[in-house]
Design an enzyme around this catalytic site. Structure first.
Site, PDB file in Angstrom:
ATOM      1  N   ASN A  22      27.777  56.198  52.184  1.00  0.00           N
ATOM      2  CA  ASN A  22      27.071  57.441  52.522  1.00  0.00           C
ATOM      3  C   ASN A  22      27.197  57.691  54.017  1.00  0.00           C
ATOM      4  O   ASN A  22      26.548  57.022  54.822  1.00  0.00           O
ATOM      5  CB  ASN A  22      25.595  57.312  52.121  1.00  0.00           C
ATOM      6  CG  ASN A  22      24.780  58.547  52.496  1.00  0.00           C
ATOM      7  OD1 ASN A  22      25.338  59.601  52.795  1.00  0.00           O
ATOM      8  ND2 ASN A  22      23.468  58.411  52.485  1.00  0.00           N
ATOM      9  N   LYS A  24      26.231  60.220  55.697  1.00  0.00           N
ATOM     10  CA  LYS A  24      25.122  61.018  56.243  1.00  0.00           C
ATOM     11  C   LYS A  24      25.698  62.132  57.133  1.00  0.00           C
ATOM     12  O   LYS A  24      26.732  62.707  56.800  1.00  0.00           O
ATOM     13  CB  LYS A  24      24.121  60.120  56.955  1.00  0.00           C
ATOM     14  CG  LYS A  24      23.619  58.999  56.044  1.00  0.00           C
ATOM     15  CD  LYS A  24      22.501  58.193  56.639  1.00  0.00           C
ATOM     16  CE  LYS A  24      22.064  57.105  55.667  1.00  0.00           C
ATOM     17  NZ  LYS A  24      20.906  56.346  56.156  1.00  0.00           N
ATOM     18  N   HIS A 114      17.681  60.763  47.940  1.00  0.00           N
ATOM     19  CA  HIS A 114      17.699  59.806  49.056  1.00  0.00           C
ATOM     20  C   HIS A 114      16.381  59.885  49.817  1.00  0.00           C
ATOM     21  O   HIS A 114      15.779  60.956  49.941  1.00  0.00           O
ATOM     22  CB  HIS A 114      18.882  60.107  49.982  1.00  0.00           C
ATOM     23  CG  HIS A 114      19.167  59.013  50.954  1.00  0.00           C
ATOM     24  ND1 HIS A 114      18.431  58.840  52.105  1.00  0.00           N
ATOM     25  CD2 HIS A 114      20.093  58.021  50.937  1.00  0.00           C
ATOM     26  CE1 HIS A 114      18.908  57.797  52.768  1.00  0.00           C
ATOM     27  NE2 HIS A 114      19.910  57.282  52.081  1.00  0.00           N
ATOM     28  N   GLU A 116      15.717  59.976  52.827  1.00  0.00           N
ATOM     29  CA  GLU A 116      15.713  60.935  53.933  1.00  0.00           C
ATOM     30  C   GLU A 116      15.480  62.352  53.419  1.00  0.00           C
ATOM     31  O   GLU A 116      14.847  63.163  54.105  1.00  0.00           O
ATOM     32  CB  GLU A 116      17.038  60.829  54.696  1.00  0.00           C
ATOM     33  CG  GLU A 116      17.167  59.520  55.461  1.00  0.00           C
ATOM     34  CD  GLU A 116      18.592  59.155  55.821  1.00  0.00           C
ATOM     35  OE1 GLU A 116      18.777  58.065  56.389  1.00  0.00           O
ATOM     36  OE2 GLU A 116      19.519  59.942  55.507  1.00  0.00           O
ATOM     37  N   GLU A 184      16.988  51.605  47.214  1.00  0.00           N
ATOM     38  CA  GLU A 184      17.031  51.546  48.666  1.00  0.00           C
ATOM     39  C   GLU A 184      15.615  51.422  49.217  1.00  0.00           C
ATOM     40  O   GLU A 184      14.914  52.427  49.389  1.00  0.00           O
ATOM     41  CB  GLU A 184      17.687  52.804  49.240  1.00  0.00           C
ATOM     42  CG  GLU A 184      19.165  52.915  48.957  1.00  0.00           C
ATOM     43  CD  GLU A 184      19.831  53.885  49.916  1.00  0.00           C
ATOM     44  OE1 GLU A 184      20.828  53.502  50.539  1.00  0.00           O
ATOM     45  OE2 GLU A 184      19.345  55.009  50.078  1.00  0.00           O
ATOM     46  N   GLY A 190      18.492  51.071  57.725  1.00  0.00           N
ATOM     47  CA  GLY A 190      18.712  51.206  59.161  1.00  0.00           C
ATOM     48  C   GLY A 190      17.944  50.238  60.024  1.00  0.00           C
ATOM     49  O   GLY A 190      18.000  50.319  61.250  1.00  0.00           O
ATOM     50  N   SER A 230      20.665  48.225  54.980  1.00  0.00           N
ATOM     51  CA  SER A 230      21.205  47.234  55.919  1.00  0.00           C
ATOM     52  C   SER A 230      22.221  46.313  55.253  1.00  0.00           C
ATOM     53  O   SER A 230      22.252  45.104  55.493  1.00  0.00           O
ATOM     54  CB  SER A 230      20.072  46.426  56.562  1.00  0.00           C
ATOM     55  OG  SER A 230      19.218  47.267  57.312  1.00  0.00           O
TER      56      SER A 230
END
Length: 272
Positions: A22, A24, A114, A116, A184, A190, A230
């Site tokens: 991904n 992003k 996702h 985000e 996730e 991250g 990660s």
């Protein structure tokens, strides 16, 4: 000393491991062309068998046509998909991308739900479910993302929130729906601090059990469940040893050619 693992434990029968990158909001269309070319060359030089481990990239929308043209013209074995899809078919929805558009570009996959999108765009479970339905309508395989925050984990325990999110996302889905699920944990994305393989397996096992309840036993056995958060070349093999983890949805590391190609070749990390 790293323990070895059989192909059966790393890739249960009927489920080909899936490594998805991904990107992003990174790489313009020219950078995307260069990256995909180099990725394809790197994996080819390493004798990567795409039937054994599937590899896909998820570029920004502005890159998709360039990536599609390159993959088609050069007959590359890489797959690609969109980072999101609209729940709407067409109309006055400025900035939205319909499933029909992605299908016309020969995209095979699309990421939905996702963290985000949930956090920054206010996407509810209902919106995620509508997007899953839209993807399936157009023959796209939705990569349904689920995961809990650190606060969720402390309050509800492991797997409760991801299971609830997946159940909502599959509302109305057919028993034979062709999907991918990506666990996730928001607290790992991250952060540089991945979940342990055992934590990933615990949640993946609960997600697979839910698939059996809301879809079918056959769908539960066939559906690939990915871990994301990660993921690196030095930890991917541990996740893929687990019975119910079938691959990874890779974020930042997917932008590093050497790192991502190494993740895709996870079998070499365990001597296979």
């Amino acid at each position: 000393m790293a323990r070895t693992v059989s192909r059966e434990s790393a890739a249960p029968k009927g489920r080909v491991p899936f490594i998805a990158g991904n990107w992003k909001m990174n790489l313009d269309h020219l950078q995307a062309i260069a990256f995909v070319q180099k990725l394809a060359w790197t994996l080819k030089d390493a004798n990567h068998d795409f039937r054994d481990v599937e590899v896909a990239v998820f570029p920004p929308f502005t890159d998709l046509r360039s990536v599609q043209t390159l993959i088609s013209a050069d007959k590359l074995e890489l797959k690609f998909g969109g980072q999101d899809v609209s729940q709407h078919e067409s109309g006055a929805y400025t900035g939205e991308i319909s499933g029909a558009f992605l299908a016309a570009l020969e995209a095979e996959y699309v990421i939905i739900g996702h963290s985000e999108r949930r956090q920054y765009h206010g996407e509810s479970d209902e919106i995620v479910a509508a997007k899953v339905a839209a993807a399936l309508k157009h023959g796209l395989v939705p990569v349904i993302c689920v995961g809990e925050t650190a606060e969720d984990l402390e309050k509800y325990g492991p797997s409760a929130v991801p299971v609830s999110q997946l159940k909502a996302a599959l509302n109305g889905a057919a028993p034979d729906a062709n999907i991918v699920v990506a666990y996730e944990p928001v607290w790992a994305i991250g952060s540089g601090q991945a979940a342990t393989p055992e934590q990933a397996q615990q949640v993946a096992g609960a997600l697979r059990a839910l698939l059996g309840e809301v879809l079918s036993a056959e769908a539960a056995e066939a559906t690939r469940i990915l871990y994301g958060g990660s993921v690196k070349a030095n930890n991917i093999a541990g996740f893929l040893r687990e019975t119910d983890v079938d691959g990874a949805l890779v974020g930042g590391a997917s932008l590093d050619l050497k790192e991502f190609s190494s993740i895709a070749q996870f079998r070499k990390h365990v001597g296979l």
